[in-house]
Design a protein around this motif. Structure first.
Motif, short mmCIF file in Angstrom:
data_model
loop_
_atom_site.label_atom_id
_atom_site.label_comp_id
_atom_site.label_asym_id
_atom_site.label_seq_id
_atom_site.Cartn_x
_atom_site.Cartn_y
_atom_site.Cartn_z
N VAL A 1 -6.99 -5.51 8.53
CA VAL A 1 -5.72 -4.78 8.68
C VAL A 1 -5.95 -3.31 8.38
CG1 VAL A 1 -5.00 -5.28 6.31
CG2 VAL A 1 -3.27 -4.77 8.04
N THR A 2 -5.26 -2.45 9.13
CA THR A 2 -5.23 -1.02 8.86
C THR A 2 -3.79 -0.60 8.70
OG1 THR A 2 -7.23 -0.61 10.17
CG2 THR A 2 -5.82 1.28 9.73
N VAL A 3 -3.50 0.15 7.63
CA VAL A 3 -2.14 0.64 7.39
C VAL A 3 -2.20 2.13 7.06
CG1 VAL A 3 -1.31 -1.60 6.57
CG2 VAL A 3 -2.14 0.08 4.91
N GLY A 4 -1.06 2.80 7.25
CA GLY A 4 -1.03 4.23 6.92
C GLY A 4 0.05 4.95 7.69
N ARG A 5 -0.25 6.18 8.09
CA ARG A 5 0.71 7.02 8.81
C ARG A 5 1.13 6.37 10.13
NH1 ARG A 5 -2.21 12.68 9.24
NH2 ARG A 5 -1.19 12.51 11.29
N GLY B 1 -12.28 3.85 16.93
CA GLY B 1 -12.24 3.91 18.39
C GLY B 1 -10.97 4.54 18.92
N ALA B 2 -9.87 4.29 18.24
CA ALA B 2 -8.58 4.83 18.68
C ALA B 2 -8.44 6.32 18.41
CB ALA B 2 -7.45 4.07 18.00
N LEU B 3 -9.07 6.79 17.34
CA LEU B 3 -8.80 8.15 16.87
C LEU B 3 -9.89 9.16 17.20
CD1 LEU B 3 -7.38 7.24 13.35
CD2 LEU B 3 -6.10 7.72 15.43
N GLU C 1 0.81 -1.22 0.00
CA GLU C 1 0.00 0.00 0.00
C GLU C 1 0.84 1.27 0.00
OE1 GLU C 1 -3.05 0.53 -0.45
OE2 GLU C 1 -4.27 -1.16 0.23
N GLY C 2 2.15 1.13 0.17
CA GLY C 2 2.99 2.33 0.25
C GLY C 2 2.78 3.07 1.55
N ALA C 3 2.53 2.33 2.64
CA ALA C 3 2.24 2.92 3.95
C ALA C 3 3.51 2.96 4.80
CB ALA C 3 1.15 2.11 4.65
N GLU C 4 3.37 3.56 5.98
CA GLU C 4 4.49 3.63 6.92
C GLU C 4 4.43 2.53 7.98
OE1 GLU C 4 4.90 8.53 6.78
OE2 GLU C 4 4.22 7.53 8.62
N SER C 5 3.23 2.16 8.38
CA SER C 5 3.08 1.18 9.46
C SER C 5 1.69 0.57 9.37
CB SER C 5 3.29 1.88 10.82
OG SER C 5 3.27 0.95 11.88
N GLY C 6 1.42 -0.43 10.24
CA GLY C 6 0.11 -1.07 10.20
C GLY C 6 -0.13 -1.95 11.41
N TYR C 7 -1.37 -2.41 11.51
CA TYR C 7 -1.76 -3.32 12.60
C TYR C 7 -2.84 -4.25 12.06
CZ TYR C 7 -2.72 -4.96 17.35
OH TYR C 7 -2.85 -5.73 18.46
N ALA C 8 -2.77 -5.53 12.46
CA ALA C 8 -3.71 -6.53 11.94
C ALA C 8 -4.73 -6.93 13.00
CB ALA C 8 -2.96 -7.77 11.47
N PHE C 9 -5.94 -7.26 12.54
CA PHE C 9 -7.08 -7.50 13.42
C PHE C 9 -7.75 -8.83 13.12
CE2 PHE C 9 -6.42 -2.99 12.89
CZ PHE C 9 -6.54 -2.49 14.18
N ALA C 10 -8.61 -9.24 14.05
CA ALA C 10 -9.29 -10.53 13.93
C ALA C 10 -10.32 -10.56 12.82
CB ALA C 10 -9.96 -10.88 15.27
N SER C 11 -10.77 -9.41 12.35
CA SER C 11 -11.74 -9.33 11.24
C SER C 11 -11.68 -7.94 10.65
CB SER C 11 -13.16 -9.63 11.74
OG SER C 11 -13.63 -8.57 12.56
N GLY C 12 -12.34 -7.77 9.50
CA GLY C 12 -12.40 -6.45 8.89
C GLY C 12 -13.14 -5.46 9.76
N MET C 13 -14.23 -5.90 10.40
CA MET C 13 -14.99 -5.00 11.27
C MET C 13 -14.22 -4.63 12.52
SD MET C 13 -17.56 -3.92 9.73
CE MET C 13 -17.92 -2.87 11.14
N ALA C 14 -13.38 -5.54 13.01
CA ALA C 14 -12.52 -5.21 14.14
C ALA C 14 -11.55 -4.10 13.74
CB ALA C 14 -11.76 -6.44 14.63
N ALA C 15 -11.06 -4.16 12.50
CA ALA C 15 -10.16 -3.12 12.01
C ALA C 15 -10.87 -1.77 11.93
CB ALA C 15 -9.61 -3.52 10.63
N ILE C 16 -12.09 -1.77 11.40
CA ILE C 16 -12.84 -0.52 11.26
C ILE C 16 -13.18 0.06 12.64
CG2 ILE C 16 -15.04 0.47 10.49
CD1 ILE C 16 -14.85 -1.46 8.08
N ILE D 1 -1.13 4.94 13.32
CA ILE D 1 -1.07 3.51 13.64
C ILE D 1 -0.62 3.30 15.08
CG2 ILE D 1 0.07 1.33 13.10
CD1 ILE D 1 -2.04 2.12 11.06
N ARG D 2 0.25 4.17 15.57
CA ARG D 2 0.68 4.07 16.97
C ARG D 2 -0.52 4.18 17.91
NH1 ARG D 2 4.10 2.13 20.78
NH2 ARG D 2 4.20 3.52 22.57
N GLU D 3 -1.42 5.12 17.63
CA GLU D 3 -2.62 5.27 18.46
C GLU D 3 -3.53 4.05 18.34
OE1 GLU D 3 -3.17 7.76 20.64
OE2 GLU D 3 -1.12 8.32 20.08
N ILE D 4 -3.65 3.52 17.13
CA ILE D 4 -4.48 2.33 16.90
C ILE D 4 -3.87 1.12 17.62
CG2 ILE D 4 -5.30 0.74 15.11
CD1 ILE D 4 -5.36 3.23 13.23
N TYR D 5 -2.55 1.01 17.57
CA TYR D 5 -1.87 -0.09 18.26
C TYR D 5 -2.12 -0.02 19.77
CZ TYR D 5 1.99 -2.26 20.81
OH TYR D 5 2.73 -2.96 21.72
#
Length: 390
Positions: free
Chosen positions: A219-223, A94-96, A74-89, A227-231
């Motif tokens: 999974v969510t990837v990006g800045r 929720g984090a931001l 994706e050309g991102a800087e970082s990311g975090y993986a989740f148990a499902s797509g809805m968990a990622a959303i 991602i630090r806040e999401i983690y």
């Protein structure tokens, strides 16, 4: 300077370090926790003074490999993986977001995402407004001082509307608002929203990334700062992806490009067949020239994806009769599988929406969604043809 590897090579060759057994394929680390060398090693690890796995709810080598691949694609800087797509959303928002914040979302979103926006987030003081994709010029007028995120799926589910990512990127940057894009239908192989200004990209890895209907994942990837806040949010709330599913999804990425190429080839051929059928009143596929946003699709997508949407005559009964005549294709709510899947959104995936809500986003009673699989295209066409020719 070392040349950066191409997309397909990154998907195959990016791996975690080999263990002492010198395995060729990445090992699976099915463990809940990890050990420390001594007290100082433990202290420094928990203080995050060194990068080390502590607990698989926080991180795991298999999880790291999967995320690193998506980040590269994706050309991102970082990311975090989740148990499902809805968990990622959910975790991303929720984090931001905080009480009093406002989301500005495209109206055509996945049903469970709509439920988050309208049923659950309001309980925590988070409001959502919708903009119509066909009236994108009105988006700026809907921005509030409290607007924190602009959110959209493209292509949309199931109407396959295309949103101009470059336009959204410019608007979000102009107003200092985060742009979050659900890239599930396109995959990072066909589209990279970060190139057009997205701050974060979300995937349901359950779909085309897995590609065989085996596991759930997101999974969510990006800045990196976001991602630090999401983690930190996810480390404490626990929606992380399991090591086994991480291993499966990482291996799936090795064949993503060849699978999606075939998916797209079959889907375009199916769309062209349906466009000429007398029992079909409308066909939506991003790379059909008849698609209203065809020019935008070819600008930001490599190919048109594997989903075809079309409307059969006869309304609700016509849609259900068509479904009942399907022989080979699967009747399921999933998509992105090797097997072609046929869905009637009005009575399944989007049945919880009111008739007015469905009509607003183009989900008519006779709409059929086809997740085109990897079977021989002649067999896919034959099955849909016999179901139409009653």
């Amino acid at each position: 300077m070392t040349k950066k590897s191409e997309f397909e090579t990154e998907a195959i060759r990016q791996q975690i370090p080999r263990s002492g057994f010198s395995e060729h394929s990445s090992a699976m680390y099915v463990t809940s926790s990890f050990v420390f060398d001594d007290a100082e090693d433990m202290r420094a690890s928990f203080a995050e003074e060194k990068e080390k796995n502590i607990y698989s709810r926080f991180s795991n080598p298999n999880n790291t490999e999967f995320v690193d691949k998506i980040v590269a694609m994706e050309g991102a800087e970082s990311g975090y993986a989740f148990a499902s797509g809805m968990a990622a959303i959910f975790s991303t928002f929720g984090a931001l977001l905080s009480s009093g914040d406002h989301i500005l979302s495209a109206r055509s979103v996945f049903g469970s995402t709509h439920a988050l926006f309208t049923k659950f987030f309001p309980k925590w003081g988070i409001e959502t407004s919708y903009f119509n994709i066909n009236e994108a010029e009105s988006l700026e007028s809907l921005i509030r001082p409290s607007t924190k995120i602009i959110y959209a799926e493209t292509p949309t589910n199931p109407g396959l509307e295309i949103i101009d990512l470059e336009f959204l990127g410019k608007i979000s940057k102009k107003h200092g608002i985060l742009l979050v894009i659900d890239n599930c239908f396109a995959t990072p192989y066909l589209q990279q929203p970060i190139k057009f200004g997205a701050d974060l990209v979300v995937h349901s890895a359950t779909k085309l990334i897995d590609g065989q209907g085996r596991v759930l994942g997101g999974v969510t990837v990006g800045r990196a700062d976001l991602i630090r806040e999401i983690y930190l949010f996810s480390r404490n709330t626990g929606p992380s992806l399991s090591p086994f599913n991480s291993w499966i999804l990482s291996k799936s990425l090795e064949t993503l490009s060849v699978r999606v190429d075939r998916h797209c080839e079959n889907a375009l051929a199916l769309a062209e067949f349906l466009e000429d059928h007398e029992k079909v009143s409308k066909v939506r596929y991003p790379f059909l020239k008849s698609h209203p946003q065809y020019d935008i699709a070819v600008k930001q997508m490599k190919k048109g994806g594997n989903i075809v949407a079309f409307e059969v005559t006869g309304g609700l009964q016509g849609g259900q009769d068509f479904i009942n005549r399907i022989r080979m294709c699967s009747l399921s709510a999933n998509l992105g599988d090797t097997r072609t899947i046929v869905t009637h959104p009005a009575t399944s995936t989007h049945s919880k929406l009111s008739i007015e809500e469905r009509n607003t986003v183009g989900i008519t009673d006779g709409l059929i969604r086809v997740s085109t699989g990897l079977e021989n295209i002649s067999d896919i066409v034959e099955d849909l043809s016999q179901a139409l020719n009653y």
